[in-house]
Scaffold this active site. Structure first.
Site, PDB file in Angstrom:
ATOM      1  N   ARG A 121      -7.035   7.752   0.399  1.00  0.00           N
ATOM      2  CA  ARG A 121      -7.722   7.462  -0.860  1.00  0.00           C
ATOM      3  C   ARG A 121      -8.137   8.789  -1.491  1.00  0.00           C
ATOM      4  O   ARG A 121      -8.256   9.811  -0.801  1.00  0.00           O
ATOM      5  CB  ARG A 121      -8.942   6.585  -0.613  1.00  0.00           C
ATOM      6  CG  ARG A 121      -8.621   5.235   0.027  1.00  0.00           C
ATOM      7  CD  ARG A 121      -9.875   4.475   0.378  1.00  0.00           C
ATOM      8  NE  ARG A 121      -9.568   3.177   0.969  1.00  0.00           N
ATOM      9  CZ  ARG A 121      -9.334   2.988   2.268  1.00  0.00           C
ATOM     10  NH1 ARG A 121      -9.390   4.025   3.108  1.00  0.00           N
ATOM     11  NH2 ARG A 121      -9.060   1.785   2.740  1.00  0.00           N
ATOM     12  N   HIS A 175      -4.592   5.505  -6.965  1.00  0.00           N
ATOM     13  CA  HIS A 175      -3.940   4.559  -6.060  1.00  0.00           C
ATOM     14  C   HIS A 175      -2.417   4.688  -6.069  1.00  0.00           C
ATOM     15  O   HIS A 175      -1.746   4.135  -5.194  1.00  0.00           O
ATOM     16  CB  HIS A 175      -4.311   3.115  -6.436  1.00  0.00           C
ATOM     17  CG  HIS A 175      -5.594   2.665  -5.822  1.00  0.00           C
ATOM     18  ND1 HIS A 175      -6.820   2.976  -6.368  1.00  0.00           N
ATOM     19  CD2 HIS A 175      -5.854   1.949  -4.700  1.00  0.00           C
ATOM     20  CE1 HIS A 175      -7.772   2.452  -5.613  1.00  0.00           C
ATOM     21  NE2 HIS A 175      -7.214   1.840  -4.595  1.00  0.00           N
TER      22      HIS A 175
END
Length: 336
Positions: free
Chosen positions: A166, A275
Site C-alpha cells: 500500500r 492502488h
C-alpha cells in the site's frame, strides 16, 4: 458544546485512577492512539473538523448533535462524496458522541434509514483504479525524465508494483528495513493495515531482468547510491535545487507519482492511483498463473475474497462462471 478531544474515549469525566496517577494518562492515550492506523486517525480528525465547520455554518449544535442534523449533514456530503466516505463520516461522528458519554446517533432510527437510503441510491462499490502493468508500465517508466526525481519515481513505481505494498507502507520503508541477498533484497514490513500489532513480515524484491532500468532490485540500489541515502526513509521528497529532503514522502505523493507516469504515456490520470500498483501486481500474477495463496504471501492479505478484488484479469471471471458452456451444444453420443 464543542470539545477538542472528540476522539478520546477517556475524555468523559476524569476517571478516578487519573486523579491519583495523573502520570499514566499520557501513556494510556498514546497506547489507545496506536490502536488505530495513522491514516485512519488523520481521516477521522479531518472528518470531525468538516462536521464542526458545517454545524457552525448552519448554526446548529455539533456535540451532542440532533439526529436530524446528522441526517442532513450526511445527505449533504453524499452529493459530492463516495459512499464509503459518507459512512466513515458517520462513524466519526458516532465515535465523538460515544467518547463524550452520549449515545451513538447512528442508532437513531431516522439516521439509520437515511444512511441506508444513501447506500441504496449511490451504491457501496468503491471506486476501482486501473492496474499499472505489462507494456504500459514499462513505457511509463521509460517516459519519466532522466533526473533525480525521475530516478526516484522509477524506483518507487517498480518497488511498489513488485512488493504490492500500500502507498503508506511504501513511504514507511527505511534503509534499515532492507536486507540485500543474492536474489535481490528482502524488505521487512514492520506494520501494515492488516497487521496493526506490528508482527511484521518480509517481502521479496528480486533481480528479474538484464535491463537495469527495469529491474526492481537494481533500480532501488541505483536510487540509494545516486541519492546518497544511507539511513532513514528510502523514498523522500526533493527540494527545488534537487537536493534530497530528510523526511519521507507523504503517502499521497505516491498516488500523484502514479498519475504522472500514466499521463506521460497518454493515459487518463484519473483512472490511476496508489492502488494501481497493488492491483497491477495481483492482475499480472493471476495472468501468469500464480496461485492465490502465493499472491497472498506477497500482498499480505488474510482473506481470499479481499485479494480477489484487486485482480482485473477478466478471462478469469468467464472461466470461473463457465457461462459459455450454457451456449455450447453438446454433441449427441453415438449408439453402439
Amino acid at each position: 458544546m464543542e470539545k477538542t478531544s472528540h476522539l478520546d474515549p477517556l475524555a468523559t469525566a476524569e476517571p478516578t485512577i487519573f486523579r491519583t496517577r495523573p502520570d499514566l494518562r499520557a501513556s494510556v492515550e498514546q497506547a489507545a492512539a496506536r490502536g488505530h492506523a495513522r491514516n485512519t486517525i488523520r481521516a477521522r480528525n479531518a472528518d470531525w473538523k468538516a462536521f464542526l465547520a458545517w454545524c457552525r455554518k448552519h448554526d446548529v449544535e455539533a456535540l451532542p448533535a440532533d439526529p436530524a442534523t446528522i441526517a442532513a449533514y450526511l445527505t449533504d456530503i453524499a452529493c459530492t462524496k463516495a459512499t464509503a466516505t459518507v459512512v466513515r463520516h458517520g462513524q466519526t461522528i458516532a465515535i465523538a458522541h460515544i467518547g463524550q458519554g452520549f449515545p451513538s446517533p447512528l442508532l437513531h432510527g431516522g439516521t439509520a434509514r437515511v444512511m441506508d437510503g444513501i447506500k441504496r441510491e449511490k451504491g457501496t462499490r468503491q471506486d476501482v483504479k486501473s492496474p499499472f502493468m505489462d507494456d504500459q508500465f514499462e513505457a511509463a517508466l521509460r517516459a519519466l525524465p532522466d533526473t533525480m526525481a525521475g530516478l526516484r519515481d522509477r524506483a518507487l513505481l517498480l518497488f511498489g508494483l513488485t512488493t504490492a505494498m500500500r502507498r503508506e507502507e511504501i513511504v514507511a520503508v527505511t534503509v534499515a528495513d532492507l536486507r540485500w541477498v543474492e536474489q535481490g533484497v528482502l524488505v521487512t514490513l514492520r506494520r501494515s493495515k492488516t497487521d496493526q500489532k506490528g508482527e511484521g513480515r518480509c517481502v521479496a524484491v528480486p533481480y528479474v531482468t538484464q535491463n537495469s532500468n527495469l529491474c526492481p532490485a537494481e533500480l532501488l540500489k541505483k536510487w540509494l547510491a545516486t541519492s546518497g541515502i544511507q539511513s532513514g526513509p528510502v523514498f523522500r521528497g526533493l527540494r527545488s535545487n534537487g537536493k534530497i529532503r530528510d523526511r519521507a514522502l507523504n503517502d499521497r505523493e505516491v498516488a500523484r507519482i502514479v498519475k504522472r507516469a500514466a499521463e506521460a504515456i497518454g493515459l487518463d490520470p484519473d483512472l490511476f492511483g496508489g492502488h494501481s500498483l497493488r492491483a497491477g501486481y495481483v492482475t499480472m500474477a493471476r495472468k501468469n498463473g500464480l496461485e492465490w495463496t502465493t499472491i497472498m504471501e506477497q500482498t499480505g492479505h488474510k482473506q481470499l475474497a479481499t485479494v480477489k478484488r484487486y485482480s482485473r484479469y477478466t478471462p478469469e471471471a468467464f472461466s470461473a462462471s463457465r457461462v459459455a458452456d450454457a451456449f455450447t451444444k453438446k454433441q449427441p453420443t453415438e449408439k453402439p
